[in-house]
Design a protein around this motif. Structure first.
Motif, PDB file in Angstrom:
ATOM      1  N   ASN A 476     -90.192   9.228  41.266  1.00 22.83           N
ATOM      2  CA  ASN A 476     -90.950   7.985  41.129  1.00 22.83           C
ATOM      3  C   ASN A 476     -90.151   7.009  40.271  1.00 22.83           C
ATOM      4  O   ASN A 476     -89.910   7.253  39.099  1.00 22.83           O
ATOM      5  CB  ASN A 476     -92.312   8.272  40.486  1.00 22.83           C
ATOM      6  CG  ASN A 476     -93.270   7.096  40.612  1.00 22.83           C
ATOM      7  OD1 ASN A 476     -92.860   5.948  40.488  1.00 22.83           O
ATOM      8  ND2 ASN A 476     -94.536   7.390  40.862  1.00 22.83           N
ATOM      9  N   MET A 477     -89.716   5.893  40.877  1.00 24.45           N
ATOM     10  CA  MET A 477     -88.929   4.888  40.163  1.00 24.45           C
ATOM     11  C   MET A 477     -89.788   3.697  39.744  1.00 24.45           C
ATOM     12  O   MET A 477     -89.277   2.625  39.458  1.00 24.45           O
ATOM     13  CB  MET A 477     -87.769   4.420  41.047  1.00 24.45           C
ATOM     14  CG  MET A 477     -86.793   5.517  41.438  1.00 24.45           C
ATOM     15  SD  MET A 477     -85.760   6.079  40.062  1.00 24.45           S
ATOM     16  CE  MET A 477     -84.429   4.878  40.127  1.00 24.45           C
ATOM     17  N   GLU A 478     -91.097   3.915  39.688  1.00 21.47           N
ATOM     18  CA  GLU A 478     -92.008   2.829  39.312  1.00 21.47           C
ATOM     19  C   GLU A 478     -91.756   2.395  37.869  1.00 21.47           C
ATOM     20  O   GLU A 478     -91.359   3.188  37.018  1.00 21.47           O
ATOM     21  CB  GLU A 478     -93.461   3.298  39.472  1.00 21.47           C
ATOM     22  CG  GLU A 478     -94.489   2.188  39.291  1.00 21.47           C
ATOM     23  CD  GLU A 478     -95.917   2.702  39.421  1.00 21.47           C
ATOM     24  OE1 GLU A 478     -96.837   1.944  39.095  1.00 21.47           O
ATOM     25  OE2 GLU A 478     -96.089   3.860  39.831  1.00 21.47           O
ATOM     26  N   GLU A 479     -92.024   1.107  37.608  1.00 21.15           N
ATOM     27  CA  GLU A 479     -91.772   0.536  36.287  1.00 21.15           C
ATOM     28  C   GLU A 479     -93.071   0.285  35.529  1.00 21.15           C
ATOM     29  O   GLU A 479     -94.125   0.087  36.127  1.00 21.15           O
ATOM     30  CB  GLU A 479     -91.043  -0.816  36.434  1.00 21.15           C
ATOM     31  CG  GLU A 479     -89.797  -0.772  37.270  1.00 21.15           C
ATOM     32  CD  GLU A 479     -89.536  -2.083  37.986  1.00 21.15           C
ATOM     33  OE1 GLU A 479     -88.369  -2.373  38.269  1.00 21.15           O
ATOM     34  OE2 GLU A 479     -90.511  -2.821  38.278  1.00 21.15           O
ATOM     35  N   LYS A 480     -92.942   0.276  34.206  1.00 22.12           N
ATOM     36  CA  LYS A 480     -94.005  -0.202  33.325  1.00 22.12           C
ATOM     37  C   LYS A 480     -93.494  -1.492  32.695  1.00 22.12           C
ATOM     38  O   LYS A 480     -92.424  -1.507  32.098  1.00 22.12           O
ATOM     39  CB  LYS A 480     -94.328   0.807  32.222  1.00 22.12           C
ATOM     40  CG  LYS A 480     -95.081   2.023  32.658  1.00 22.12           C
ATOM     41  CD  LYS A 480     -95.652   2.782  31.463  1.00 22.12           C
ATOM     42  CE  LYS A 480     -94.604   3.242  30.498  1.00 22.12           C
ATOM     43  NZ  LYS A 480     -95.157   4.072  29.389  1.00 22.12           N
ATOM     44  N   PHE A 481     -94.278  -2.568  32.812  1.00 18.12           N
ATOM     45  CA  PHE A 481     -93.820  -3.859  32.315  1.00 18.12           C
ATOM     46  C   PHE A 481     -94.351  -4.141  30.920  1.00 18.12           C
ATOM     47  O   PHE A 481     -95.536  -3.966  30.633  1.00 18.12           O
ATOM     48  CB  PHE A 481     -94.260  -4.984  33.253  1.00 18.12           C
ATOM     49  CG  PHE A 481     -93.822  -6.352  32.801  1.00 18.12           C
ATOM     50  CD1 PHE A 481     -92.566  -6.824  33.141  1.00 18.12           C
ATOM     51  CD2 PHE A 481     -94.642  -7.147  32.012  1.00 18.12           C
ATOM     52  CE1 PHE A 481     -92.140  -8.079  32.717  1.00 18.12           C
ATOM     53  CE2 PHE A 481     -94.224  -8.394  31.582  1.00 18.12           C
ATOM     54  CZ  PHE A 481     -92.972  -8.857  31.944  1.00 18.12           C
ATOM     55  N   GLY A 482     -93.455  -4.569  30.052  1.00 14.74           N
ATOM     56  CA  GLY A 482     -93.816  -5.099  28.741  1.00 14.74           C
ATOM     57  C   GLY A 482     -92.737  -6.099  28.387  1.00 14.74           C
ATOM     58  O   GLY A 482     -92.082  -6.657  29.266  1.00 14.74           O
ATOM     59  N   ILE A 483     -92.535  -6.366  27.100  1.00 10.10           N
ATOM     60  CA  ILE A 483     -91.363  -7.157  26.721  1.00 10.10           C
ATOM     61  C   ILE A 483     -90.120  -6.470  27.275  1.00 10.10           C
ATOM     62  O   ILE A 483     -89.160  -7.092  27.713  1.00 10.10           O
ATOM     63  CB  ILE A 483     -91.274  -7.284  25.184  1.00 10.10           C
ATOM     64  CG1 ILE A 483     -92.313  -8.288  24.679  1.00 10.10           C
ATOM     65  CG2 ILE A 483     -89.879  -7.725  24.749  1.00 10.10           C
ATOM     66  CD1 ILE A 483     -91.999  -9.727  24.959  1.00 10.10           C
ATOM     67  N   THR A 484     -90.137  -5.124  27.253  1.00  7.73           N
ATOM     68  CA  THR A 484     -89.060  -4.345  27.863  1.00  7.73           C
ATOM     69  C   THR A 484     -89.580  -3.633  29.106  1.00  7.73           C
ATOM     70  O   THR A 484     -90.787  -3.533  29.318  1.00  7.73           O
ATOM     71  CB  THR A 484     -88.501  -3.310  26.865  1.00  7.73           C
ATOM     72  OG1 THR A 484     -89.577  -2.486  26.396  1.00  7.73           O
ATOM     73  CG2 THR A 484     -87.838  -3.998  25.688  1.00  7.73           C
TER      74      THR A 484
END
Length: 496
Positions: A476-484
């Motif tokens: 799973n290459m899904e991302e979590k978005f924040g400042i980073t």
């Protein structure tokens, strides 16, 4: 309807009422703004952002162009998604576009008035930048602290070797975070903040990521300033809790050192903390105890979170691209030799390792939307006007995947950099993971050394495979978005 929804609904009703009283009845503003999607009344284009703004803004740019306007509540926002437009913002008009729009989440404990990444260009900012460039990230300082980084990477290799003996998988992000944390804490404080048998790494990582996620997520208080009193999503309150946890660590370390300095005959540590305390004693206007606490918070959040996430993405891409991994291992074997450790002095002789990290930072910039800028005056770019006070977002993630700049833009292909002079140091706007101009990340020289040293050591000393039952197609290459930008699912791999 729960309480939060009720509060938000009540506040939005009030905003609508206030808006109709505030909107002037005269002619509309004649300034030629860049094109953009038509905003809804009151909320503007907020619904366009989604939970991964870097992706949704990239999609919008395909329709409206590389410089576009969004109305996010009451905030006019200009979004930049091309290398040429980024150069205009970060270099040509850098002087007028260097200040920040500060997220409401950061207005806790006065952090917005003391944090180097967020304060306006001023003598205070220049003093902090001078400390970074002269005391912490200069070539002389980095050379002097090289033994610390070497030792911490050796510890990483030793712990990884133990996992290879037992056949246990390594949490790459956690291992990289611990190494980066102890590198920094030894350089700055002369101690390991994460001991071998403590859970400090996990706790600190959770604190840092939660803060980064909250600061980066869409916040109604940022788009409707009248809501800042109410903090309707509780973001500022959560950030305040995490900031106190971090701040307490550094307050304790500073107090201990001050007590030690009072003891007759005590040895000077000659570390960053002693340097900062000396500056405090010599020039209290340049640095005081409170400013020092916030300065340390900035250094540790920026220096750990981004390093660990980049390492995790690099290893994930290599595990899914065995040919690239084999090339890297062969290069290391030929240049370093079996049984020899990777040294920082070797980096210049490892072009393929350099290419791997450039390609990782192109596809997965640690800060996908560079920290927001604010127009100090009307600025004309490409025939359009960025109005004074507008927020300016540079989408580094979109630029790194621009198909007009990169062949097979979404594929991991390190070889593309082997015959290229492009680097990540802010001179080439096709790839700007550290930003550019006067606001470029001051920690770039350290990050370059640490990433190559850590990644090269893990590749050189071990073969790697995914945990049993997991293959590349299923990863799973899904991302979590924040400042980073983090991986949504931690990468676990078995060293052999």
């Amino acid at each position: 309807m729960d309480f939060l929804s009720f509060v938000i609904g009540l506040c939005l009703t009030w905003i609508i009422i206030k808006t109709f009283h505030i909107i002037p009845r005269g002619k509309a503003n004649q300034k030629r703004l860049p094109p953009g999607p038509k905003p809804f009344p009151v909320i503007g284009n907020l619904l366009e952002l989604g939970d991964k703004p870097h992706r949704s803004l990239t999609k919008l740019a395909k329709e409206y162009g590389p410089i576009m306007t969004l109305k996010l509540g009451r905030v006019t926002t200009i979004v930049i998604t091309s290398a040429n437009m980024a150069k205009e913002v970060l270099q040509t008009h850098d002087q007028l576009l260097s200040n920040r729009t500060v997220p409401d989440a950061l207005r806790v404990h006065g952090h917005d008035e003391l944090s180097m990444p967020w304060i306006s260009i001023s003598s205070k900012w220049r003093n902090l930048r001078k400390i970074c460039n002269g005391q912490l990230f200069s070539n002389m300082a980095l050379e002097a602290n090289q033994d610390i980084r070497r030792k911490k990477v050796q510890e990483l290799v030793a712990e990884t070797r133990q996992s290879s003996v037992t056949g246990e998988a390594v949490d790459i992000g956690k291992a990289a975070f611990k190494t980066a944390l102890n590198m920094l804490s030894n350089t700055i404080l002369s101690v390991d903040l994460a001991g071998p048998n403590s859970d400090t790494t996990l706790k600190f990582k959770e604190i840092v990521w939660t803060a980064m996620e909250d600061i980066g997520k869409p916040n109604l208080a940022d788009y409707f300033p009248v809501l800042q009193k109410f903090d309707p999503q509780g973001i500022r309150q959560r950030t305040a809790v995490n900031f106190v946890k971090m701040k307490n660590i550094f307050t304790h370390m500073i107090s201990e050192r001050l007590q030690l300095r009072k003891v007759s005959g005590s040895l000077t540590k000659f570390d960053m903390l002693d340097t900062l305390l000396n500056i405090c004693e010599e020039n209290n206007e340049m640095m005081d105890k409170k400013a020092m606490e916030h300065f340390l918070m900035d250094l540790f959040t920026a220096g750990t979170d981004t390093t660990s996430s980049t390492m995790e993405w690099a290893m994930a891409e290599l595990l899914c691209n065995p040919e690239a991994l084999s090339k890297a291992k062969l290069e290391l074997k030929q240049v370093i030799g079996e049984g020899h450790p990777v040294e920082e002095s070797d980096i210049s002789r490892l072009p393929y390792l350099q290419a791997i990290l450039k390609e990782t930072l192109r596809l997965h910039p640690s800060t996908p939307l560079l920290l927001p800028r604010k127009a100090g005056a009307d600025v004309e770019i490409n025939g359009y006007i960025i109005p004074k006070g507008a927020q300016v977002l540079v989408n580094a993630w979109a630029i790194g995947r621009d198909p007009t700049l990169w062949e097979n833009a979404n594929l991991f292909m390190p070889d593309r950099f082997l015959e290229s002079e492009i680097d990540v140091k802010g001179r080439n706007f096709e790839i700007i993971p550290f930003g550019s101009g006067r606001r470029i990340c001051p920690g770039l020289p350290l990050a370059i050394r640490v990433l190559h040293l850590m990644l090269g050591s893990l590749i050189h000393n071990f073969d790697w495979k995914l945990e049993d039952g997991v293959n590349c197609e299923d990863m799973n290459m899904e991302e979590k978005f924040g400042i980073t930008l983090q991986r949504a699912h931690p990468l676990r791999a078995v060293p052999i």
